[in-house]
Design a protein around this motif. Structure first.
Motif, short mmCIF file in Angstrom:
data_model
loop_
_atom_site.label_atom_id
_atom_site.label_comp_id
_atom_site.label_asym_id
_atom_site.label_seq_id
_atom_site.Cartn_x
_atom_site.Cartn_y
_atom_site.Cartn_z
N ALA A 61 -20.37 12.84 -35.00
CA ALA A 61 -19.28 13.15 -35.93
C ALA A 61 -18.18 13.94 -35.24
CB ALA A 61 -19.81 13.92 -37.15
N TYR A 62 -18.56 14.90 -34.40
CA TYR A 62 -17.53 15.70 -33.74
C TYR A 62 -16.79 14.91 -32.67
CZ TYR A 62 -17.97 19.91 -36.38
OH TYR A 62 -17.93 20.82 -37.41
N VAL A 63 -17.46 13.99 -32.01
CA VAL A 63 -16.75 13.13 -31.06
C VAL A 63 -15.74 12.27 -31.82
CG1 VAL A 63 -16.98 11.23 -29.41
CG2 VAL A 63 -18.60 13.15 -29.34
N LEU A 64 -16.18 11.68 -32.92
CA LEU A 64 -15.28 10.86 -33.74
C LEU A 64 -14.14 11.71 -34.29
CD1 LEU A 64 -14.51 8.21 -35.13
CD2 LEU A 64 -16.10 8.84 -36.99
N TYR A 65 -14.45 12.88 -34.78
CA TYR A 65 -13.43 13.79 -35.33
C TYR A 65 -12.32 14.04 -34.31
CZ TYR A 65 -11.23 18.21 -36.63
OH TYR A 65 -10.31 19.18 -36.91
N PHE A 123 -3.33 8.56 -43.07
CA PHE A 123 -4.65 7.95 -43.15
C PHE A 123 -5.62 8.58 -42.15
CE2 PHE A 123 -7.52 4.72 -41.28
CZ PHE A 123 -8.36 4.52 -42.36
N LEU A 124 -5.20 8.72 -40.91
CA LEU A 124 -6.09 9.29 -39.89
C LEU A 124 -6.47 10.73 -40.22
CD1 LEU A 124 -4.43 7.73 -36.73
CD2 LEU A 124 -6.73 7.22 -37.61
N GLN A 125 -5.55 11.48 -40.81
CA GLN A 125 -5.89 12.84 -41.23
C GLN A 125 -6.95 12.81 -42.32
OE1 GLN A 125 -2.63 15.45 -42.19
NE2 GLN A 125 -3.98 17.01 -43.00
N GLU A 126 -6.80 11.92 -43.28
CA GLU A 126 -7.81 11.78 -44.34
C GLU A 126 -9.18 11.45 -43.74
OE1 GLU A 126 -9.01 8.48 -47.67
OE2 GLU A 126 -6.87 8.93 -47.45
N VAL A 127 -9.20 10.55 -42.76
CA VAL A 127 -10.47 10.15 -42.16
C VAL A 127 -11.08 11.30 -41.38
CG1 VAL A 127 -11.63 8.53 -40.61
CG2 VAL A 127 -9.77 7.72 -42.07
N TYR A 128 -10.29 11.98 -40.52
CA TYR A 128 -10.91 13.06 -39.75
C TYR A 128 -11.34 14.22 -40.63
CZ TYR A 128 -6.59 15.94 -39.00
OH TYR A 128 -5.48 16.73 -39.13
N GLU A 129 -10.64 14.45 -41.75
CA GLU A 129 -11.08 15.49 -42.68
C GLU A 129 -12.40 15.10 -43.34
OE1 GLU A 129 -7.66 16.11 -45.20
OE2 GLU A 129 -6.76 17.52 -43.76
N ASP A 130 -12.56 13.82 -43.69
CA ASP A 130 -13.83 13.36 -44.25
C ASP A 130 -14.96 13.50 -43.23
OD1 ASP A 130 -12.73 12.77 -46.71
OD2 ASP A 130 -12.65 10.59 -46.38
N VAL A 131 -14.67 13.19 -41.97
CA VAL A 131 -15.68 13.31 -40.91
C VAL A 131 -16.06 14.79 -40.72
CG1 VAL A 131 -16.11 13.01 -38.43
CG2 VAL A 131 -15.01 11.18 -39.75
N GLU A 132 -15.07 15.67 -40.77
CA GLU A 132 -15.36 17.10 -40.64
C GLU A 132 -16.22 17.60 -41.80
OE1 GLU A 132 -12.95 21.10 -39.41
OE2 GLU A 132 -11.98 19.79 -40.87
N ASP A 133 -15.91 17.15 -43.02
CA ASP A 133 -16.73 17.52 -44.17
C ASP A 133 -18.16 17.01 -44.02
OD1 ASP A 133 -14.57 18.79 -45.38
OD2 ASP A 133 -14.13 17.11 -46.74
N ALA A 134 -18.29 15.78 -43.53
CA ALA A 134 -19.63 15.20 -43.30
C ALA A 134 -20.39 16.02 -42.27
CB ALA A 134 -19.51 13.74 -42.85
N ASP A 150 -20.07 19.16 -41.59
CA ASP A 150 -20.49 20.41 -42.22
C ASP A 150 -21.73 20.19 -43.07
OD1 ASP A 150 -19.93 23.26 -42.73
OD2 ASP A 150 -19.60 22.56 -44.79
N ASP A 151 -21.75 19.12 -43.85
CA ASP A 151 -22.92 18.81 -44.67
C ASP A 151 -24.15 18.54 -43.81
OD1 ASP A 151 -21.39 19.09 -46.96
OD2 ASP A 151 -21.13 16.92 -47.26
N LEU A 152 -23.97 17.82 -42.70
CA LEU A 152 -25.09 17.55 -41.79
C LEU A 152 -25.66 18.85 -41.24
CD1 LEU A 152 -23.51 14.59 -39.79
CD2 LEU A 152 -25.51 14.41 -41.29
N ALA A 153 -24.79 19.74 -40.78
CA ALA A 153 -25.23 21.01 -40.20
C ALA A 153 -25.95 21.86 -41.23
CB ALA A 153 -24.04 21.76 -39.60
N GLU A 154 -25.43 21.92 -42.43
CA GLU A 154 -26.08 22.72 -43.46
C GLU A 154 -27.43 22.14 -43.86
OE1 GLU A 154 -23.28 23.41 -46.63
OE2 GLU A 154 -22.00 24.65 -45.34
N ARG A 155 -27.53 20.82 -43.90
CA ARG A 155 -28.80 20.19 -44.25
C ARG A 155 -29.85 20.43 -43.18
NH1 ARG A 155 -32.05 19.01 -48.41
NH2 ARG A 155 -33.58 17.47 -47.76
N LEU A 156 -29.48 20.26 -41.93
CA LEU A 156 -30.51 20.44 -40.90
C LEU A 156 -30.91 21.90 -40.77
CD1 LEU A 156 -29.44 21.42 -37.77
CD2 LEU A 156 -28.37 19.22 -37.95
#
Length: 181
Positions: free
Chosen positions: A40-44, A65-76, A78-84
């Motif tokens: 996710a961070y590489v893609l971000y 559009f690209l800002q929307e996508v990288y913001e969604d990736v950043e949110d994802a 964060d969710d991944l890190a909190e879950r693990l």
């Protein structure tokens, strides 16, 4: 930097968790989520690079559009890190560790035309989609239905963005042919 250190949990370890998921199962999921986090961070960063450098007739639309996508990736991410972390793991956090654990290959530092940039994003997102599907199956097989659901939601979002990029890469355009030479 503070020289007095108290390590609460070493990186790469998985401790008991309040979610009552067996530590052996949690370890497998933590490893998968840390891979997803690194990817996710590489893609971000690649999406952010393209957001900064996009030019041409579709500049504003692609920039937004690209800002929307990288913001969604950043949110994802964060969710991944909190879950693990909730599963008893330690999220990858340093740039070095993230780069070493990513399974996707970032584009180099050069600035490319928008078609090349979007094609590179499409390729990386496709690789991430395949990884997500494997990790959804892993979480399901291990009985971690909450992680499975979280990954399904993230998969749906990245698939939607991938589909939009695919449309951007189509040959149809309103730009006059002589304006593209």
């Amino acid at each position: 930097m503070n020289t007095q250190k108290t390590v609460r949990q070493e990186a790469g370890t998985v401790e008991e968790n309040a979610l009552r998921l067996d530590p052996g199962k949690a370890e497998q999921i933590v490893d998968a989520l840390n891979t997803d986090l690194a990817d996710a961070y590489v893609l971000y960063h690649q999406l952010h690079k393209h957001h900064w450098n996009v030019e041409g007739a579709e500049f504003l639309e692609l920039h937004v559009f690209l800002q929307e996508v990288y913001e969604d990736v950043e949110d994802a991410a964060d969710d991944l890190a909190e879950r693990l972390q909730a599963l008893g793991g330690v999220p990858h956090a340093s740039m070095t560790t993230l780069a070493e654990n990513a399974t996707v290959e970032p584009e180099d530092e050069d600035v490319y035309d928008v078609r090349t940039s979007l094609a590179n994003d499409l390729e990386m997102m496709g690789d991430i989609i395949e990884s997500y599907r494997e990790h959804i199956e892993l979480a399901d097989n291990l009985g971690d239905y909450a992680t499975e659901e979280m990954l399904r939601e993230q998969l749906e979002t990245i698939e939607e963005h991938t589909h939009h990029i695919e449309h951007y890469l189509e040959d149809d355009t309103l730009v006059l042919e002589d304006a593209t030479h």
